[in-house]
Design a protein around this motif. Structure first.
Motif, short mmCIF file in Angstrom:
data_model
loop_
_atom_site.label_atom_id
_atom_site.label_comp_id
_atom_site.label_asym_id
_atom_site.label_seq_id
_atom_site.Cartn_x
_atom_site.Cartn_y
_atom_site.Cartn_z
N GLY A 56 0.80 -1.21 0.00
CA GLY A 56 0.00 0.00 0.00
C GLY A 56 0.83 1.27 0.00
N PHE A 57 2.03 1.21 0.59
CA PHE A 57 2.87 2.39 0.66
C PHE A 57 3.54 2.67 -0.69
N ASN A 58 3.85 1.62 -1.43
CA ASN A 58 4.38 1.83 -2.77
C ASN A 58 3.32 2.46 -3.67
N TYR A 107 3.38 6.26 -5.81
CA TYR A 107 3.08 6.53 -7.21
C TYR A 107 1.94 7.54 -7.34
N GLN A 108 0.98 7.48 -6.44
CA GLN A 108 -0.10 8.47 -6.45
C GLN A 108 0.44 9.87 -6.19
N LEU A 159 -7.72 18.65 -6.40
CA LEU A 159 -6.64 17.86 -5.80
C LEU A 159 -7.10 17.29 -4.46
N GLY A 160 -8.11 17.91 -3.87
CA GLY A 160 -8.66 17.37 -2.64
C GLY A 160 -9.26 15.98 -2.85
N THR A 161 -9.77 15.72 -4.06
CA THR A 161 -10.29 14.39 -4.37
C THR A 161 -9.18 13.36 -4.34
N MET A 204 -6.52 8.92 -1.47
CA MET A 204 -5.31 8.43 -0.81
C MET A 204 -5.56 8.15 0.66
N ALA A 205 -6.36 8.99 1.30
CA ALA A 205 -6.61 8.83 2.73
C ALA A 205 -7.29 7.50 3.03
#
Length: 398
Positions: A271-273, A277-278, A355-357, A362-363
């Motif tokens: 998940g951290f990788n 990339y995101q 960008l909030g989306t 990501m959250a």
């Protein structure tokens, strides 16, 4: 029968909300309670036979603070809540001015002729603009504190209830001094220790920054913790991206020279990788392309932080957070109009807010990754990190 009693009864009834953006409804329009802004948007879209494209995954938030950001998702929301395109009659619904009777005005467009006319700026606008300037100045202080050597050892409770260090001029003059270890002499690939170090620093600064926000300070203690937890996972990513020196489109560099790029890291949880990339594709690239300045970043960070939909936030706090967020979005839009002109401001404003989306997506994914990593002991979280990410049992004792 009508009279004073009847009038008082009507005035005490709860006001309906727009089903599209949750602003105050001005009545039933095209079959559903809606505000004038969403009514006009829906009518204009149908009358002009317009089609829109979503820049993300067709899951953009639509509320009164950011309803103008993605027209595709706003129109889809209109249809989802039941707005009837067949109810629009061309002879009765021309595209033009409609009287606005709403309580909370939308982000106000500024004509070029008004930019240099102080007499046309309301007191509310001036207060919002002053608050935006304060956010920008505070962001510069955050950068100084982040690059200093100072990093206290304390619990989350102590951090939240202690006086704000950013507002302490004596402390900032003595302690917020650039540390030699936070200057780039040579770059090296980041280790797990580097990730931990900079997350801890950014969480420390996040809490001090939050305490400068009047809305945050007015919240009950549990709501403060809820907001901090909601932003804890993605706040460091946002700070890393904005403050990274430009070493290419696919590289994020920490202030001490540690960096990460697209190189796979098999020792880190999957998940951290994915998060890495995101950050590179969906945050670093658009922010570099837009050349976001300090004021825009400070405003965006505050808008994302003051989220009325954060988990465990009380209903009374939601209203306060929504109003605080709206004030910042209004001031940000005016700032962009002055900076880029009326024609380019709308597009830039929408691109930044969307960008909030990315952060919201990501959250959700990172929260799951953190829980898995903690369960399988893949990452050794500090006591402070566990309190911030997973909660503490003594919250109700404060």
């Amino acid at each position: 029968m009508t009279g004073p009693a009847s009038a008082n009864s009507n005035s005490s009834q709860p006001e309906e909300c727009c089903l599209v953006c949750q602003d105050i409804s001005t009545g039933y329009h095209y079959g559903v309670p809606s505000c004038n802004g969403c009514k006009t948007f829906f009518r204009r879209t149908i009358m002009k036979n317009q089609t829109f494209q979503c820049q993300f995954q067709k899951k953009c938030p639509v509320d009164k603070s950011v309803r103008c950001a993605c027209r595709h998702c706003r129109f889809e929301k209109c249809l989802q809540v039941g707005m009837d395109r067949n109810a629009i009659q061309q002879n009765r619904d021309p595209i033009g001015y409609t009287k606005r009777t709403r309580r909370y005005p939308p982000v106000k467009k500024i004509e070029a002729s008004e930019e240099c006319s102080p007499s046309m700026v309301s007191e509310t606008d001036r207060n919002e603009d002053t608050a935006l300037s304060f956010l920008s100045l505070t962001e510069a202080k955050c950068c100084a504190l982040r690059l200093s050597e100072y990093l206290p050892s304390r619990t989350l409770l102590e951090a939240v209830i202690s006086p704000c260090l950013l507002m302490d001029e004596v402390f900032m003059a003595e302690k917020a001094v650039l540390s030699p270890r936070h200057t780039i002499s040579n770059t090296r690939f980041a280790t797990q220790t580097d990730y931990h170090y900079w997350h801890e620093r950014d969480w420390f600064v996040m809490i001090e920054w939050a305490k400068t926000l009047p809305v945050f300070q007015s919240l009950p203690f549990p709501d403060k913790l809820a907001l901090l937890r909601h932003s804890a996972i993605t706040y460091p990513s946002l700070v890393h991206v904005f403050n990274s020196p430009d070493h290419g489109p696919d590289t994020i560099v920490f202030p001490d020279g540690a960096y990460f790029d697209r190189t796979p890291e098999p020792t880190r949880p999957l998940g951290f990788n994915k998060k890495k990339y995101q950050m590179l594709d969906q945050l670093l690239k658009p922010m570099r392309t837009m050349e976001i300045d300090m004021t825009e970043f400070a405003a965006f960070k505050a808008i994302f932080f003051l989220n009325p939909d954060a988990d465990d936030v009380d209903a009374n706090a939601k209203k306060m957070l929504s109003d605080g967020r709206s004030a910042i979005t209004n001031a940000l839009y005016r700032y962009m109009v002055k900076k880029k002109g009326p024609e380019d401001a709308g597009d830039r404003f929408g691109r930044l807010l969307l960008l909030g989306t990315v952060l919201a997506t990501m959250a959700v994914e990172m929260k799951e990754a953190v829980l898995v990593a903690d369960f399988f002991d893949q990452i050794q979280f500090s006591t402070f990190a566990k309190q911030l990410l997973f909660g503490i049992k003594t919250e109700s004792d404060i």
